[in-house]
Structure formats: C-alpha cells, structure tokens
Scaffold this motif. Structure first.
Motif, PDB file in Angstrom:
ATOM      1  N   PRO A  81       1.304  -0.877  -0.321  1.00 49.02           N
ATOM      2  CA  PRO A  81      -0.057  -0.295  -0.295  1.00 49.02           C
ATOM      3  C   PRO A  81       1.166   1.211   0.112  1.00 49.02           C
ATOM      4  CG  PRO A  81       0.499  -0.672   2.257  1.00 49.02           C
ATOM      5  CD  PRO A  81       0.995  -1.336   1.376  1.00 49.02           C
ATOM      6  N   GLU A  82      -0.345   2.477  -0.232  1.00 57.08           N
ATOM      7  CA  GLU A  82       0.788   3.885   0.067  1.00 57.08           C
ATOM      8  C   GLU A  82       1.245   3.468   1.466  1.00 57.08           C
ATOM      9  OE1 GLU A  82      -1.240   7.209  -1.062  1.00 57.08           O
ATOM     10  OE2 GLU A  82      -2.366   6.607  -2.460  1.00 57.08           O
ATOM     11  N   ASP A  84       2.741   5.810   5.254  1.00 59.85           N
ATOM     12  CA  ASP A  84       2.002   6.231   5.653  1.00 59.85           C
ATOM     13  C   ASP A  84       2.281   7.437   6.094  1.00 59.85           C
ATOM     14  OD1 ASP A  84       1.118   6.996   8.225  1.00 59.85           O
ATOM     15  OD2 ASP A  84       1.204   5.295   9.615  1.00 59.85           O
ATOM     16  N   ALA A  85       1.335   8.031   6.340  1.00 56.45           N
ATOM     17  CA  ALA A  85       1.326   9.659   5.442  1.00 56.45           C
ATOM     18  C   ALA A  85       2.704  10.253   7.323  1.00 56.45           C
ATOM     19  CB  ALA A  85       0.425  11.121   5.304  1.00 56.45           C
ATOM     20  N   ARG A  92       8.852   6.423   5.233  1.00 51.72           N
ATOM     21  CA  ARG A  92       7.514   5.893   4.636  1.00 51.72           C
ATOM     22  C   ARG A  92       8.565   4.892   3.024  1.00 51.72           C
ATOM     23  NH1 ARG A  92       6.379  11.617   4.971  1.00 51.72           N
ATOM     24  NH2 ARG A  92       8.050  12.217   3.199  1.00 51.72           N
ATOM     25  N   ILE A  96       8.368   1.125   1.688  1.00 53.46           N
ATOM     26  CA  ILE A  96       7.550   0.397   0.923  1.00 53.46           C
ATOM     27  C   ILE A  96       8.822  -0.515   0.313  1.00 53.46           C
ATOM     28  CG2 ILE A  96       7.794   1.892  -1.300  1.00 53.46           C
ATOM     29  CD1 ILE A  96       5.452   2.732   0.077  1.00 53.46           C
ATOM     30  N   THR A 138       5.784   4.998  -8.290  1.00 54.16           N
ATOM     31  CA  THR A 138       4.873   5.846  -8.173  1.00 54.16           C
ATOM     32  C   THR A 138       4.744   5.260  -6.632  1.00 54.16           C
ATOM     33  OG1 THR A 138       3.575   5.118 -10.084  1.00 54.16           O
ATOM     34  CG2 THR A 138       2.331   5.739  -8.222  1.00 54.16           C
ATOM     35  N   ARG A 139       5.147   4.480  -6.032  1.00 56.18           N
ATOM     36  CA  ARG A 139       4.644   4.570  -4.672  1.00 56.18           C
ATOM     37  C   ARG A 139       5.869   5.103  -4.059  1.00 56.18           C
ATOM     38  NH1 ARG A 139       0.365   2.798  -4.508  1.00 56.18           N
ATOM     39  NH2 ARG A 139      -0.654   0.943  -3.728  1.00 56.18           N
ATOM     40  N   GLN A 142       5.993   8.932  -3.785  1.00 55.40           N
ATOM     41  CA  GLN A 142       4.968   9.773  -3.292  1.00 55.40           C
ATOM     42  C   GLN A 142       5.431   9.072  -1.436  1.00 55.40           C
ATOM     43  OE1 GLN A 142       1.712   6.138  -3.659  1.00 55.40           O
ATOM     44  NE2 GLN A 142       0.319   7.503  -4.942  1.00 55.40           N
ATOM     45  N   ALA A 143       5.827   8.412  -1.568  1.00 52.80           N
ATOM     46  CA  ALA A 143       6.709   8.283  -0.156  1.00 52.80           C
ATOM     47  C   ALA A 143       7.459   9.254   0.320  1.00 52.80           C
ATOM     48  CB  ALA A 143       7.630   6.671   0.304  1.00 52.80           C
ATOM     49  N   GLU A 145       7.155  12.373  -1.848  1.00 57.72           N
ATOM     50  CA  GLU A 145       6.144  13.223  -1.755  1.00 57.72           C
ATOM     51  C   GLU A 145       7.266  13.816  -3.346  1.00 57.72           C
ATOM     52  OE1 GLU A 145       6.152  15.405   2.131  1.00 57.72           O
ATOM     53  OE2 GLU A 145       4.737  14.612   2.050  1.00 57.72           O
ATOM     54  N   VAL A 148       5.668  12.447  -9.550  1.00 57.60           N
ATOM     55  CA  VAL A 148       5.716  10.578 -10.214  1.00 57.60           C
ATOM     56  C   VAL A 148       5.990  10.830 -11.517  1.00 57.60           C
ATOM     57  CG1 VAL A 148       4.098   8.519 -10.442  1.00 57.60           C
ATOM     58  CG2 VAL A 148       3.695  10.323  -7.850  1.00 57.60           C
TER      59      VAL A 148
END
Length: 195
Positions: A81-82, A84-85, A92, A96, A138-139, A142-143, A145, A148
């Motif tokens: 999953p993405e 944890d923000a 992060r 991943i 992408t993951r 996103q981690a 920030e 992408v």
C-alpha cells in the motif's frame, strides 16, 4: 470481495467469472511451483491443478513466465500500500522497500521463479514488468513526496537498489528478509546524503 487488480489482465479487463478463473490459475501456479519448481511448471500442469481446460488457461497466459509474473504483480499490488503519511520521509521509503522485498518471502520457490520470469522476453511479461516498475516508482515517489512523472535521481537510485536486491535474493544469495533489511539500510544511506 475482489480487488481492482483481480479484475485486470495483461490482455483484457475480466468479468467476475473470468477473474475467478485467473485467481484459480495463479493460486495453482504457486502450488505447482512449490512442488515442481519453475523448470517443472507448465501452463498445462497449472490448468489441470486449477480444474481449467489448457486452452482456457492459454487465453489468459501466453507462457509460464507470464503466469508467474502475473502472480508477482498481484501480490505486489495487493501487498504494497501507499506508505503511512504520518511517518518520516526515510521511514516511508523504508516501509515501501520492506513491503516490496517481502512480498514473496516465505513463498517457497516463487521468488526465484519471479526473477527468472521477469527477465524473459515474452511481450506479456514485458508489459507486466513495465507495470510493476511503474507501480514501485509511484510508491517511492509518493513516499518521497516528489513528482511521480519526474521523480528525479533519488528515486532512480532507489529503483536500482531494490532491483539489484530482488535479483540477488531471487538467485538465493540472501533470504528476502535479509534482503529487506539491507535494502532499508542502503536506502537510509542514500537519503541521508540528500539535503
């Protein structure tokens, strides 16, 4: 309840019944891998184990490499999953990389089979390889920030890191658990060098 990835295929969108057939085939592929290894695996053998006609199996999978790559794609899409923000940037990324590297841990011969399958030349495998790479990119973006579409050199370095680590584990040099911890440690080194 089926996930969106369970209704996808490298060849077409699946109905609920087709998705169930593909799920039976991918589950059976893992059983056959654990019993006979990648060299002993055939699409026909998997079809028989799944209770599906070989011709039906071949409508979904062009080769055993395609079938194994699909197993990995499904495990990855459902198991990573993405991040944890609420975690720090480094944590992060660690989350991943840990999830990616452990997706086939404890799965018998699946890890080595995935390594062989993803290095194949089957066009359907190539499609999945691109999908898998894009998903992990992408993951990671996103981690971190970052954009992408243009994630930059840090994501490039992390991609090289995990790819090398997973090939190393797939060859049996380290367990996936050992690989996971080494990937995390190496990623922290890369990230600590960044401003």
């Amino acid at each position: 309840m089926s996930s969106p990835v369970s209704q996808e295929s490298t060849r077409r969108r699946l109905t609920a019944q087709q998705a169930e057939t593909v799920a039976r085939l991918t589950d059976a592929a893992v059983d056959v891998l654990n019993a006979d290894g990648f060299d002993g695996l055939t699409v026909r053998m998997v079809a028989k184990r799944a209770g599906v006609a070989p011709a039906t199996a071949y409508t979904y999978f062009s080769s055993k490499s395609h079938l194994v790559a699909e197993v990995f794609w499904r495990r990855l899409a459902e198991g990573v999953p993405e991040a944890d923000a609420s975690l720090s940037r480094e944590d992060r990324v660690a989350e991943i990389l840990r999830n990616v590297s452990l997706v086939v841990a404890g799965e018998g011969q699946l890890g080595g089979a995935v390594t062989v399958a993803l290095l194949g030349t089957d066009p359907d495998v190539e499609h999945l390889r691109l999908r898998i790479g894009g998903f992990i990119r992408t993951r990671l973006a996103q981690a971190l920030e970052v954009d992408v579409e243009h994630p930059g050199p840090v994501v490039d370095a992390l991609e090289m890191l995990y790819a090398g680590g997973l090939v190393h584990a797939g060859m049996g040099h380290l367990t996936y658990e050992q690989t996971s911890e080494r990937l995390v440690a190496a990623a922290r080194l890369i990230l600590s060098a960044q401003p």
